[in-house]
Write a protein that holds these residues in place. Sequence first.
Motif, short mmCIF file in Angstrom:
data_model
loop_
_atom_site.label_atom_id
_atom_site.label_comp_id
_atom_site.label_asym_id
_atom_site.label_seq_id
_atom_site.Cartn_x
_atom_site.Cartn_y
_atom_site.Cartn_z
N SER A 6 -2.29 56.74 2.63
CA SER A 6 -3.67 56.29 2.43
C SER A 6 -3.85 55.40 1.22
CB SER A 6 -4.58 57.51 2.30
OG SER A 6 -4.29 58.22 1.10
N GLY A 7 -2.93 55.49 0.25
CA GLY A 7 -3.08 54.76 -1.01
C GLY A 7 -4.05 55.41 -1.97
N VAL A 8 -4.46 56.66 -1.69
CA VAL A 8 -5.46 57.35 -2.49
C VAL A 8 -4.78 58.12 -3.62
CG1 VAL A 8 -7.21 59.19 -2.45
CG2 VAL A 8 -7.08 57.53 -0.58
N PRO A 9 -5.32 58.06 -4.85
CA PRO A 9 -4.71 58.78 -5.97
C PRO A 9 -4.92 60.28 -5.86
CG PRO A 9 -6.75 57.77 -6.67
CD PRO A 9 -6.50 57.27 -5.28
N ILE A 10 -4.04 61.00 -6.56
CA ILE A 10 -4.07 62.46 -6.59
C ILE A 10 -4.52 62.91 -7.98
CG2 ILE A 10 -2.64 64.55 -6.49
CD1 ILE A 10 -0.74 62.99 -4.62
N TYR A 11 -5.48 63.83 -8.01
CA TYR A 11 -5.95 64.41 -9.27
C TYR A 11 -5.49 65.87 -9.36
CZ TYR A 11 -8.93 60.40 -10.23
OH TYR A 11 -9.38 59.12 -10.52
N PRO A 12 -4.56 66.19 -10.26
CA PRO A 12 -4.19 67.60 -10.47
C PRO A 12 -5.35 68.35 -11.13
CG PRO A 12 -2.48 66.09 -11.28
CD PRO A 12 -3.71 65.28 -11.04
N VAL A 13 -5.61 69.56 -10.65
CA VAL A 13 -6.73 70.34 -11.14
C VAL A 13 -6.26 71.77 -11.42
CG1 VAL A 13 -9.08 71.14 -10.68
CG2 VAL A 13 -8.28 68.98 -9.67
N GLY A 14 -6.57 72.25 -12.62
CA GLY A 14 -6.28 73.64 -12.97
C GLY A 14 -7.56 74.46 -12.94
N THR A 15 -7.51 75.62 -12.32
CA THR A 15 -8.67 76.52 -12.29
C THR A 15 -8.29 77.80 -13.01
OG1 THR A 15 -7.96 77.32 -10.11
CG2 THR A 15 -9.61 75.58 -10.15
N PHE A 16 -8.94 78.08 -14.13
CA PHE A 16 -8.56 79.20 -14.98
C PHE A 16 -9.71 80.19 -15.14
CE2 PHE A 16 -6.30 75.36 -16.48
CZ PHE A 16 -5.00 75.74 -16.17
N GLN A 17 -9.36 81.46 -15.09
CA GLN A 17 -10.36 82.52 -15.30
C GLN A 17 -10.50 82.78 -16.79
OE1 GLN A 17 -7.91 84.89 -12.74
NE2 GLN A 17 -9.55 85.26 -11.29
N ARG A 18 -11.74 82.71 -17.28
CA ARG A 18 -11.99 82.88 -18.70
C ARG A 18 -12.84 84.13 -18.93
NH1 ARG A 18 -7.70 80.16 -20.05
NH2 ARG A 18 -7.90 77.89 -19.96
#
Length: 299
Positions: free
Chosen positions: A225-237
């Motif tokens: 697709s040519g679409v960029p990838i955004y890494p995402v971290g989900t953390f419990q605080r």
Amino acid sequence: MISRARLIRMAGAMLGRLPRVVDPVLWSIAGVVSYLGNERRRNTVRRNQRLALLSRSGVGGLKKWQLELSVYRAFYFYARYWVEVLRIQSLSPEEVVLAVDLVNADEFVARRMAKEPTIAILAHVGNWEWGGAWVSLACNGVMAVAEALEDEGMTEWFLTARQRLGMEIVLTGGDVVRSLLKGLRHGKLVALVVDRDVSGTGEMVDFLGTRVPLSGGPGVISVMSGVPIYPVGTFQRRSGRQEVRFYPPIYPPTDGTRADRVAEVMKQVAVAIEKIVKEEPGQWHNFQDYDAVTERGMA
């Protein structure tokens, strides 16, 4: 015998009638019980935690108590994940969104407000369900892939729970790639949890000091697709807060064969997911035993 899905529905209904102050008590008890009650799963978590902790510390040894504490934390935070997944069903959209603290989100949010096609990758860290709920409610929806479980009742429960929060779910087993590419062409966000290879055909990558298979979907759809990838971290605080942290985007290369480009993207995906796992190893709820885990020393 009552099915697991029915038990989950009953637990969710009961939890919805209780004040939120009881939630930490519930997940603390459940964490201890699950840690003590399943030796086989505990051994799998121990092997994975060992990889994460050794990779994080950069030293050749690891104290046994440090490892075991992190193993217990994985069960504790996984129990919290489940209590929160049940609790979120009784919350309003505003309560879901307001429980989230954002880090480095400006570029991602601006992209989604413009409804530009976007790929997000996550690990089974913290509460990825809450992260998915936030992005769905606050960032023009999300299209996510979910595993079709052997327990059809549980599959249906997860579908209903996620759809209630505005998520569009694509189940494994069909033509997933085609569905995701179609979604991207329509300016959608595609979210993929990639640190487990549920298909058995994942891309072998360097990850936490060993070679393991990760889901190759991000590399394939990004290159196609040519679409960029955004890494995402989900953390419990603390105090029931959720942190959603964004990392620098990964852009697909344009030179080379498709296979080479996919491999290059997956190499960067592995680096990004490793960084997320090392942020909070004790929140990495990975109960899959990797096929190719190398033995490393323990002091």
